[in-house]
Design an enzyme around this catalytic site. Structure first.
Site, PDB file in Angstrom:
ATOM      1  N   LYS A   1       1.313  -0.987   0.086  1.00  0.00           N
ATOM      2  CA  LYS A   1       0.234   0.366  -0.279  1.00  0.00           C
ATOM      3  C   LYS A   1       0.910   1.559   0.200  1.00  0.00           C
ATOM      4  O   LYS A   1       0.667   2.297  -0.699  1.00  0.00           O
ATOM      5  CB  LYS A   1      -0.983   0.233   1.399  1.00  0.00           C
ATOM      6  CG  LYS A   1      -1.301   1.441   1.199  1.00  0.00           C
ATOM      7  CD  LYS A   1      -2.906   1.053   2.786  1.00  0.00           C
ATOM      8  CE  LYS A   1      -2.084   1.839   4.148  1.00  0.00           C
ATOM      9  NZ  LYS A   1      -1.653   3.429   4.543  1.00  0.00           N
ATOM     10  N   ASN A   2       1.798   0.986   0.842  1.00  0.00           N
ATOM     11  CA  ASN A   2       2.853   2.675   0.821  1.00  0.00           C
ATOM     12  C   ASN A   2       3.421   2.837   0.257  1.00  0.00           C
ATOM     13  O   ASN A   2       4.514   4.116  -0.342  1.00  0.00           O
ATOM     14  CB  ASN A   2       3.113   2.303   2.618  1.00  0.00           C
ATOM     15  CG  ASN A   2       2.028   2.684   3.600  1.00  0.00           C
ATOM     16  OD1 ASN A   2       0.397   3.132   3.027  1.00  0.00           O
ATOM     17  ND2 ASN A   2       2.699   2.260   4.618  1.00  0.00           N
TER      18      ASN A   2
ATOM     19  N   CYS B   1      -5.299  12.618  12.911  1.00  0.00           N
ATOM     20  CA  CYS B   1      -5.453  11.335  12.763  1.00  0.00           C
ATOM     21  C   CYS B   1      -5.821  10.761  13.548  1.00  0.00           C
ATOM     22  O   CYS B   1      -5.880  11.857  14.679  1.00  0.00           O
ATOM     23  CB  CYS B   1      -4.968  10.747  12.016  1.00  0.00           C
ATOM     24  SG  CYS B   1      -3.174   9.378  13.178  1.00  0.00           S
TER      25      CYS B   1
ATOM     26  N   ARG C   1      -0.681  15.657  12.492  1.00  0.00           N
ATOM     27  CA  ARG C   1       0.281  14.855  11.415  1.00  0.00           C
ATOM     28  C   ARG C   1       0.904  15.869  10.483  1.00  0.00           C
ATOM     29  O   ARG C   1       0.635  16.371   9.831  1.00  0.00           O
ATOM     30  CB  ARG C   1      -0.041  14.052  10.479  1.00  0.00           C
ATOM     31  CG  ARG C   1      -0.743  12.304  11.631  1.00  0.00           C
ATOM     32  CD  ARG C   1       0.056  11.332  11.975  1.00  0.00           C
ATOM     33  NE  ARG C   1       0.769  10.960  10.704  1.00  0.00           N
ATOM     34  CZ  ARG C   1       0.176   9.483   9.512  1.00  0.00           C
ATOM     35  NH1 ARG C   1      -1.094   8.825  10.459  1.00  0.00           N
ATOM     36  NH2 ARG C   1       0.340   9.504   8.659  1.00  0.00           N
TER      37      ARG C   1
ATOM     38  N   ASP D   1       4.318   0.554  12.449  1.00  0.00           N
ATOM     39  CA  ASP D   1       3.447   0.227  11.526  1.00  0.00           C
ATOM     40  C   ASP D   1       3.201  -1.449  12.286  1.00  0.00           C
ATOM     41  O   ASP D   1       2.837  -1.688  11.300  1.00  0.00           O
ATOM     42  CB  ASP D   1       3.156   0.163  10.212  1.00  0.00           C
ATOM     43  CG  ASP D   1       2.877   1.734   9.339  1.00  0.00           C
ATOM     44  OD1 ASP D   1       3.127   2.076   8.372  1.00  0.00           O
ATOM     45  OD2 ASP D   1       3.076   2.430  10.462  1.00  0.00           O
TER      46      ASP D   1
ATOM     47  N   ARG E   1      -9.048  -0.506   4.480  1.00  0.00           N
ATOM     48  CA  ARG E   1      -7.386   0.824   3.525  1.00  0.00           C
ATOM     49  C   ARG E   1      -6.287  -0.152   3.177  1.00  0.00           C
ATOM     50  O   ARG E   1      -5.742   0.074   2.572  1.00  0.00           O
ATOM     51  CB  ARG E   1      -7.310   1.491   4.556  1.00  0.00           C
ATOM     52  CG  ARG E   1      -8.499   2.285   5.546  1.00  0.00           C
ATOM     53  CD  ARG E   1      -8.478   3.609   6.292  1.00  0.00           C
ATOM     54  NE  ARG E   1      -7.655   4.558   4.848  1.00  0.00           N
ATOM     55  CZ  ARG E   1      -7.776   5.441   5.054  1.00  0.00           C
ATOM     56  NH1 ARG E   1      -8.693   5.991   6.482  1.00  0.00           N
ATOM     57  NH2 ARG E   1      -7.547   6.587   3.840  1.00  0.00           N
TER      58      ARG E   1
HETATM   59  C1  EPZ Z   1       4.427   6.977   6.735  1.00  0.00           C
HETATM   60  O1  EPZ Z   1       3.605   8.556   7.277  1.00  0.00           O
HETATM   61  C2  EPZ Z   1       3.551   5.652   6.503  1.00  0.00           C
HETATM   62  N1  EPZ Z   1       1.997   6.323   5.669  1.00  0.00           N
HETATM   63  C3  EPZ Z   1       3.066   5.709   7.999  1.00  0.00           C
HETATM   64  O2  EPZ Z   1       2.229   4.218   7.387  1.00  0.00           O
HETATM   65  C4  EPZ Z   1       4.076   5.195   8.755  1.00  0.00           C
HETATM   66  O3  EPZ Z   1       3.343   5.016   9.970  1.00  0.00           O
HETATM   67  C5  EPZ Z   1       4.712   6.788   8.918  1.00  0.00           C
HETATM   68  O4  EPZ Z   1       5.565   6.571   7.463  1.00  0.00           O
HETATM   69  C6  EPZ Z   1       5.752   5.905   9.400  1.00  0.00           C
HETATM   70  O5  EPZ Z   1       6.792   4.866   8.877  1.00  0.00           O
HETATM   71  C7  EPZ Z   1       2.354   6.230   3.944  1.00  0.00           C
HETATM   72  O6  EPZ Z   1       3.040   5.897   3.769  1.00  0.00           O
HETATM   73  C8  EPZ Z   1       0.774   6.387   3.416  1.00  0.00           C
HETATM   74  P1  EPZ Z   1       6.519  10.572   8.509  1.00  0.00           P
HETATM   75  P2  EPZ Z   1       3.921   9.419   6.995  1.00  0.00           P
HETATM   76  O7  EPZ Z   1       6.010  11.350   7.581  1.00  0.00           O
HETATM   77  O8  EPZ Z   1       5.008  10.093   5.871  1.00  0.00           O
HETATM   78  C9  EPZ Z   1       6.614  13.473  11.738  1.00  0.00           C
HETATM   79  C10 EPZ Z   1       0.161   2.678   7.682  1.00  0.00           C
HETATM   80  O9  EPZ Z   1      -0.555   2.078   9.010  1.00  0.00           O
HETATM   81  N2  EPZ Z   1       7.014  14.475  10.994  1.00  0.00           N
HETATM   82  O10 EPZ Z   1       7.362   9.436   8.322  1.00  0.00           O
HETATM   83  O11 EPZ Z   1       2.940  10.436   7.181  1.00  0.00           O
HETATM   84  C11 EPZ Z   1       6.031  12.865  12.384  1.00  0.00           C
HETATM   85  O12 EPZ Z   1       4.558  13.010  13.646  1.00  0.00           O
HETATM   86  C12 EPZ Z   1       0.625   3.948   8.315  1.00  0.00           C
HETATM   87  O13 EPZ Z   1       0.024   2.729   6.184  1.00  0.00           O
HETATM   88  C13 EPZ Z   1       6.542  15.580  11.584  1.00  0.00           C
HETATM   89  O14 EPZ Z   1       7.050  16.247  12.283  1.00  0.00           O
HETATM   90  O15 EPZ Z   1       4.527   9.712   8.018  1.00  0.00           O
HETATM   91  C14 EPZ Z   1       6.525  11.175  12.275  1.00  0.00           C
HETATM   92  O16 EPZ Z   1       6.629  11.465  14.228  1.00  0.00           O
HETATM   93  C15 EPZ Z   1       0.698   4.408   9.009  1.00  0.00           C
HETATM   94  N3  EPZ Z   1       7.144  16.470   9.865  1.00  0.00           N
HETATM   95  C16 EPZ Z   1       7.346  11.678  11.760  1.00  0.00           C
HETATM   96  O17 EPZ Z   1       8.065  12.612  11.346  1.00  0.00           O
HETATM   97  C17 EPZ Z   1       6.460  16.106   8.715  1.00  0.00           C
HETATM   98  O18 EPZ Z   1       6.415  17.067   8.237  1.00  0.00           O
HETATM   99  C18 EPZ Z   1       7.033  10.545  10.997  1.00  0.00           C
HETATM  100  O19 EPZ Z   1       6.185  10.621   9.990  1.00  0.00           O
HETATM  101  C19 EPZ Z   1       6.204  15.203   8.689  1.00  0.00           C
HETATM  102  C20 EPZ Z   1       6.475  14.392   9.583  1.00  0.00           C
END
Ligand code: EPZ
Length: 438
Positions: free
Chosen positions: A22-23, A118, A123, A312, A404
């Site tokens: 998915k991701n 969320c 997020r 995850d 999803r």
């Molecule tokens: C991706 O989300 C995945 N989603 C998530 O999977 C996964 O949990 C996450 O990466 C971490 O591996 C998809 O790929 C669609 P991040 P993403 O930006 O990109 C902080 C699932 O279950 N952050 O890597 O949104 C954030 O708060 C989903 O399939 C900022 O501070 O995750 C977090 O602490 C859930 N500022 C950390 O980075 C930003 O602008 C990681 O978030 C962006 C993120």
């Protein structure tokens, strides 16, 4: 509304096929916007998030056909006439925010709704926006929308270091940078396989990228990209989920084979922790075989960015710890409050408690079937895993969360010997506000 009804304690055996990631599929769908023609993506899982993203692409002007049986997407992005992603879609699925980078990369401007929070907290997208500014974009916020523009139609280029390393921000910045006028550099970039495989698709489309899978990615902008045919990765989180299912619900000593897998995408941390539980693991090129041990050992884990233990898979690991002989701890350093499933597991007689970013779980007590509520994608699948090993019947409500990210979960588990089926039901509490994408 649908729920899954699980009758516990029917051992799993045989084999379970793993579907496409998915991701990785979602950023690949965003990448199709950069090619002014028809792109074919294979091994795409039949998930709600894929059909939601297909709507997002259609709003922008693409023609999208999805053949769920063939797991194949055909996207004609010749006419991206409306460079926008509306609130009602971005609210439902955070990955729609990738349209910001894709539309800047293709059209030089974009109007994309800010994603909300969320089910487990805010997020933020500050890294996405600051990175695009560093590459030369002009960014304004208007009525909850990000309005972005590349002066002169193409980003000038630049350098950006992100803290923390963000999967989504790395993907969004790559989508915008590949057609920049100048060069772009991302420091502390995400190294997840989702990002690497997506980057390989961009390279196949004509992008010039160095350093995928490392912390420093350099992109040399090129005027245009070309649509291609590309095969999506296998889903590493689905693989890890079913490995845990086999370790807790498999007949002891009887191996269960997980097929169409890409085990190298799991990362060392998860594989090491999994081996320490005592489960028997055989890792092949495109399969993993797991046999449950007589007794599972508790193994503490701390989530981290790749190649650390994936956040995850932490909810699913909680259920494994309920079946282990002793006490185990889970610390999530990526999302400090991603423990909504714990309260539901306690209703199933689990012994668990949460303190700040750490959950402590003690095994040795039988789980008991109950009505439990899904709150997000990975929490809901952990409740199904708990139902597999609980005494009696477990009803997992609001499985729209689960739909999803897991294709035909109940069919796969039934084929492997579980007793699980889907039923519709009415929520006497009224329709819940659809929670944002996990
Ligand atoms: C991706 O989300 C995945 N989603 C998530 O999977 C996964 O949990 C996450 O990466 C971490 O591996 C998809 O790929 C669609 P991040 P993403 O930006 O990109 C902080 C699932 O279950 N952050 O890597 O949104 C954030 O708060 C989903 O399939 C900022 O501070 O995750 C977090 O602490 C859930 N500022 C950390 O980075 C930003 O602008 C990681 O978030 C962006 C993120």
């Amino acid at each position: 509304m649908d729920k899954l009804v699980v009758e516990g304690r029917h051992p799993l055996s045989g084999s379970i096929p793993i579907d496409g990631s998915k991701n990785t599929a979602l950023p690949l769908m965003a990448a199709s916007v950069l090619g002014d023609g028809t792109m074919t993506i294979k091994n795409v899982p039949n998930l709600r998030d894929v059909t939601t993203f297909a709507h997002v692409l259609r709003v922008a002007g693409a023609r999208v056909q999805f053949d769920p049986a063939a797991h194949q997407l055909t996207i004609d992005a010749a006419n991206i006439t409306y460079p926008e992603a509306p609130y009602e879609l971005v609210r439902k699925m955070r990955a729609s925010f990738y349209m910001l980078g894709a539309l800047i990369g293709r059209r030089g401007h974009a109007r994309v709704s800010m994603p909300g929070g969320c089910s487990w907290g805010p997020r933020p997208v500050d890294l996405h926006l600051n990175g695009l500014k560093a590459f030369g974009a002009e960014i304004d916020l208007e009525q909850g929308y990000v309005v972005a523009r590349a002066p002169g139609g193409r980003l000038s280029g630049g350098s950006f270091e992100m803290t923390p390393s963000s999967v989504g921000a790395t993907i969004n910045l790559l989508l915008a940078a590949v057609t920049a006028e100048g060069g772009c550099r991302i420091e502390n970039a995400a190294r997840e396989p989702d990002v690497v495989v997506f980057g390989e698709a961009l390279e196949k489309m004509g992008a010039k990228i160095e350093g995928l899978g490392t912390q420093t990615i350099e992109i040399e902008g090129t005027a245009r990209l070309y649509p291609v045919e590309f095969t999506n990765a296998s889903d590493r989180i689905e693989l890890g989920t079913f490995m845990i299912a086999a370790a807790i619900a498999g007949a002891p000593g009887e191996p269960i084979r997980l097929t169409n897998a890409e085990p190298e995408y799991l990362g060392e941390a998860f594989i090491d922790a999994f081996r320490q539980t005592g489960a028997h693991v055989e890792i092949g090129d495109d399969y993993v075989e797991v046999a449950a041990p007589e007794t599972l050992q508790p193994v503490d884990i701390t989530t981290d960015v790749y190649p650390g233990f994936p956040t995850d898979l932490q909810a699913q690991w909680t259920v494994l710890l309920t079946q282990a002989d002793g006490r185990g701890r889970i610390t999530d350093t990526v999302y400090s409050d991603r423990f909504k499933h714990i309260a539901e597991l306690k209703r199933m007689n689990a012994y668990a408690m949460v303190q700040d970013d750490t959950a402590t779980v003690r095994g040795g007590r039988s789980l008991k079937g109950a009505q439990v509520m899904s709150t997000d994608l990975r929490a809901s699948v952990s409740l199904v895993l708990a139902g597999l090993v609980a005494e009696g019947e477990t009803h997992v409500l609001r499985v729209y969360h689960l739909d999803r990210g897991y294709e035909d979960l109940e069919g796969k588990l039934t084929d492997a010997g579980a007793r699980i089926h889907r039923e519709t039901y009415d929520e006497e509490l009224g329709e819940p506000e659809e929670l944002k994408e996990a």
